[in-house]
Scaffold this motif. Sequence first.
Motif: not given
Lengths: 354, 354
Positions: A46-47, A49, A59-61, A82-83, A86, A89, A91-93
């Motif tokens: 997996q790459p 992030q 980023t994917n954040l 979050e849904d 997600f 792709g 994510r939630l901080v």
Amino acid sequence: MANMKKIAELAGVSLGTVSHVLNGTARVREPLRKRVLDAVRLTGYQPSQLARGLRRDKTNLLAMIIPDILNPFFPGVVRGAEDVAFANGYRLVLCNTDNDHGKEVMHLNALRTYLPSGLIVIPSDFSDLTAQTESYRRAGAAVVCIDRLPRNWIGDSVTINNVDGAANAASYLIGLGHRHLAVITGPLHLTNSQDRLKGFRRALKQAGLELMPGYMQEATFDRAGGYSKTKILLKMVPRPTAILACNDLIALGALLAIREEKLHCPDDISLVGFDGLDLTETTSPQLSSVYQSPYQLGAAAAQLALDRVAQKDAPAKHIVLKTELRVRDSVAAPRPDSEAIHTTPRRKSRSVAS
Amino acid sequence: MANMKKIAELAGVSLGTVSHVLNGTARVREPLRKRVLDAVRLTGYQPSQLARGLRRDKTNLLAMIIPDILNPFFPGVVRGAEDVAFANGYRLVLCNTDNDHGKEVMHLNALRTYLPSGLIVIPSDFSDLTAQTESYRRAGAAVVCIDRLPRNWIGDSVTINNVDGAANAASYLIGLGHRHLAVITGPLHLTNSQDRLKGFRRALKQAGLELMPGYMQEATFDRAGGYSKTKILLKMVPRPTAILACNDLIALGALLAIREEKLHCPDDISLVGFDGLDLTETTSPQLSSVYQSPYQLGAAAAQLALDRVAQKDAPAKHIVLKTELRVRDSVAAPRPDSEAIHTTPRRKSRSVAS
DNA sequence: TTGTAGGCGTTATCAG
DNA sequence: CTGATAACGCCTACAA
């Protein structure tokens, strides 16, 4: 962990080719492509992030800043966000500010260095956030404010129709025959509080009623606030026959105060909350409330943020969600003896959209 | 954004020196040091967490995987973890699994590529997570399981004393004179459910009582589960005089079912919940419950994770938090006519620690 | 279509 | 005590 170099070796191709296959950034001939994909599957590669984010400047954040997850309104918002995140792709901080602007600024500054693609903020107060959020926008991150807006906000936003929601509730009470309506607002430096009060006032005005001095109380958005302000309201002469609480926690506190004063809701006093949280269904009497969907609020915000990432300079969007008055057992017509005018009592009406 | 190179130029020093000043990794002479710090202040420079993470093989992120933030038990856990994380310069990446092991594994795999320093998991079920979490540990990340444990878990954990908590509640009911005790457990593939049932059984056994067939019902940890299982229990002959609900949502559903059957709690049937959520205070009657602190659970987990980061190979720690039976209005001695034996009724006793 | 190489912003090693 | 310099893993011109 495996990295691209290892995949390249395993597949007998160059690093660039691996990247191209993975990102679809160039057409790679089938046999090579397959060898790469096989190597990926084999190693579970997996790459990173981190490396990707560093390189891409993004980023994917998704950063999310809320007042306090302990307030039962916010989990729904977070979950909605979050849904959507997600599913795409991301994510939630998550950060809590406790409505403390200083903490908010700290989070804002700190989170930026993770280069999130987007930032969803429920502002702690009416402080101007333009300076902080501008630096996100410069870094290419989408910024969405929700629920309430900071001073001078011109960017993307998702809110609900607070004015109509509150007006609707007040009108409903007036329609039941109430003439002595009180309101317990949230902190008035919050735009949602302001708007709910505005709606309440509008309904009164339309009905030719006046907001009696002292019938407007400002509270914190919690049980304690509702409790103490209701105590004050119940001591007033004449005592209000109906209270609009500007959120459900306030209404809950109000209910406790009413009970403690040996009064009965709704016979002695009607009560309407705001938000329509689950807990309104398990009080007794069940609480009437102006429902809004926290989940939808969060989901819309996340979607808006992702849209913005894709379309950097579309004009700012302002999504306004609807509310819906849910009438339950905490409202009734005022007692005949408490009012000169007595309109026909109605109870158990169904939903009234606004 | 400013980067280290710019700071170095501005301060007239080399890149390495800037790094040394910022990380305290070497003693730098005061004048140089000051020039660096000034440049940092001037530019508002903040190091890129991405680059730092890439280089160090570890970020200041803490990954947290929970079943569902909408379940009112979990926000407290999240908040506890976030506070400890924040206080130590860490941020929380939050993911919901909906108790779906597949989703859990996806999150587990995806989050790893952000190289979090730690991972806090509330397992979705009893599936073995060793394979997944082992890869975190190999990457130098601390892994802490909380609330319930996956199969074969030998790593760090924070749980509560579920057995004693449930036993205490059951013993209390028995002490009130109840002989027909029923229990509604959570899903029995969860260790906390198993343990609560174990405690319930132990208390019965100690009192020489038997768990009647059908008096043990397994439900989902929500209102609907409690509602439907209580409906079943209330139809049994003899009808149980007391129910231990293995969480508060189940208890809430039970309360609704009891009300719907025109029975009265606690006169007809006593009810004790588990968790001690806020909502137990606003039902009527107020719900007795085995209190635990979700905040403390989350905070302890985060602290444990951070400790583990610092002390990689200390032996695994298993923190077990206490519970406390909070007696409120939903319990009473059984009706004299419903029991041959009738012990002296007690009510409104205070807290009983376990 | 595929390979090569430079660089994203840090940290860490190693000379000076 | 300070300064070069080589990675970290990835993406992306650009060259082949």
